[in-house]
Design a protein around this motif. Sequence first.
Motif, mmCIF file in Angstrom:
data_model
loop_
_atom_site.group_PDB
_atom_site.id
_atom_site.type_symbol
_atom_site.label_atom_id
_atom_site.label_comp_id
_atom_site.label_asym_id
_atom_site.label_seq_id
_atom_site.Cartn_x
_atom_site.Cartn_y
_atom_site.Cartn_z
ATOM 1 N N LYS A 69 -21.576 -37.066 -16.803
ATOM 2 C CA LYS A 69 -21.511 -35.882 -15.943
ATOM 3 C C LYS A 69 -22.533 -34.881 -16.465
ATOM 4 O O LYS A 69 -22.451 -34.435 -17.610
ATOM 5 C CB LYS A 69 -20.109 -35.298 -15.970
ATOM 6 N N ILE A 70 -23.507 -34.543 -15.626
ATOM 7 C CA ILE A 70 -24.571 -33.623 -15.996
ATOM 8 C C ILE A 70 -24.592 -32.472 -14.995
ATOM 9 O O ILE A 70 -24.630 -32.699 -13.789
ATOM 10 C CB ILE A 70 -25.952 -34.304 -15.988
ATOM 11 N N ILE A 71 -24.570 -31.251 -15.528
ATOM 12 C CA ILE A 71 -24.683 -30.059 -14.697
ATOM 13 C C ILE A 71 -26.009 -29.390 -15.039
ATOM 14 O O ILE A 71 -26.339 -29.211 -16.214
ATOM 15 C CB ILE A 71 -23.525 -29.077 -14.967
ATOM 16 N N PHE A 72 -26.756 -29.048 -14.005
ATOM 17 C CA PHE A 72 -28.038 -28.368 -14.205
ATOM 18 C C PHE A 72 -27.912 -26.909 -13.799
ATOM 19 O O PHE A 72 -27.275 -26.586 -12.796
ATOM 20 C CB PHE A 72 -29.136 -29.032 -13.362
ATOM 21 N N SER A 73 -28.534 -26.038 -14.593
ATOM 22 C CA SER A 73 -28.562 -24.617 -14.261
ATOM 23 C C SER A 73 -29.984 -24.094 -14.405
ATOM 24 O O SER A 73 -30.826 -24.716 -15.057
ATOM 25 C CB SER A 73 -27.614 -23.827 -15.169
ATOM 26 N N CYS A 74 -30.221 -22.936 -13.792
ATOM 27 C CA CYS A 74 -31.520 -22.264 -13.897
ATOM 28 C C CYS A 74 -31.235 -20.770 -13.808
ATOM 29 O O CYS A 74 -30.257 -20.310 -14.375
ATOM 30 C CB CYS A 74 -32.487 -22.755 -12.820
ATOM 31 N N LYS A 75 -32.038 -20.022 -13.095
ATOM 32 C CA LYS A 75 -31.765 -18.585 -12.962
ATOM 33 C C LYS A 75 -30.874 -18.297 -11.758
ATOM 34 O O LYS A 75 -29.901 -17.573 -11.869
ATOM 35 C CB LYS A 75 -33.068 -17.788 -12.852
ATOM 36 N N ALA A 76 -31.219 -18.869 -10.601
ATOM 37 C CA ALA A 76 -30.464 -18.553 -9.384
ATOM 38 C C ALA A 76 -30.040 -19.780 -8.585
ATOM 39 O O ALA A 76 -29.529 -19.647 -7.482
ATOM 40 C CB ALA A 76 -31.285 -17.615 -8.507
ATOM 41 N N GLY A 77 -30.271 -20.978 -9.094
ATOM 42 C CA GLY A 77 -29.766 -22.181 -8.440
ATOM 43 C C GLY A 77 -30.786 -23.097 -7.800
ATOM 44 O O GLY A 77 -30.517 -24.282 -7.609
#
Length: 111
Positions: A69-77
């Motif tokens: 299970k991998i969740i990716f994030s950044c600044k605003a999606g």
Amino acid sequence: MATYEEVKDIPNHPDKYLIDVRNKSELAETGELPGSINIPLPELEDALKLSDAQFKTNFGRSKPAPDAKIIFSCKAGGRAARAANTAKTIGFANAKAYPGSWTEWEQKQKQ
């Protein structure tokens, strides 16, 4: 899509991955999400194709298995969504984006 609650709980789940795809300069300005590893979006595909040993050397953590299970994030999606699509394309079936990313995280931490 990942939720704030799911991302907040990542440090309690060493079997899950939270990958922040922002640039290092952005992290220097804002800080990091707890439990995340940083792989800037332009480097992501190559990083996910590294050998297990090289991934661990580069990022200090075992390489995710194809079913991890991998969740990716950044600044605003936006970049997080692109990262999840990239990961799925190369065989990581359980990749998903955190649409609120840093913007939502920061907001909810102040509440």
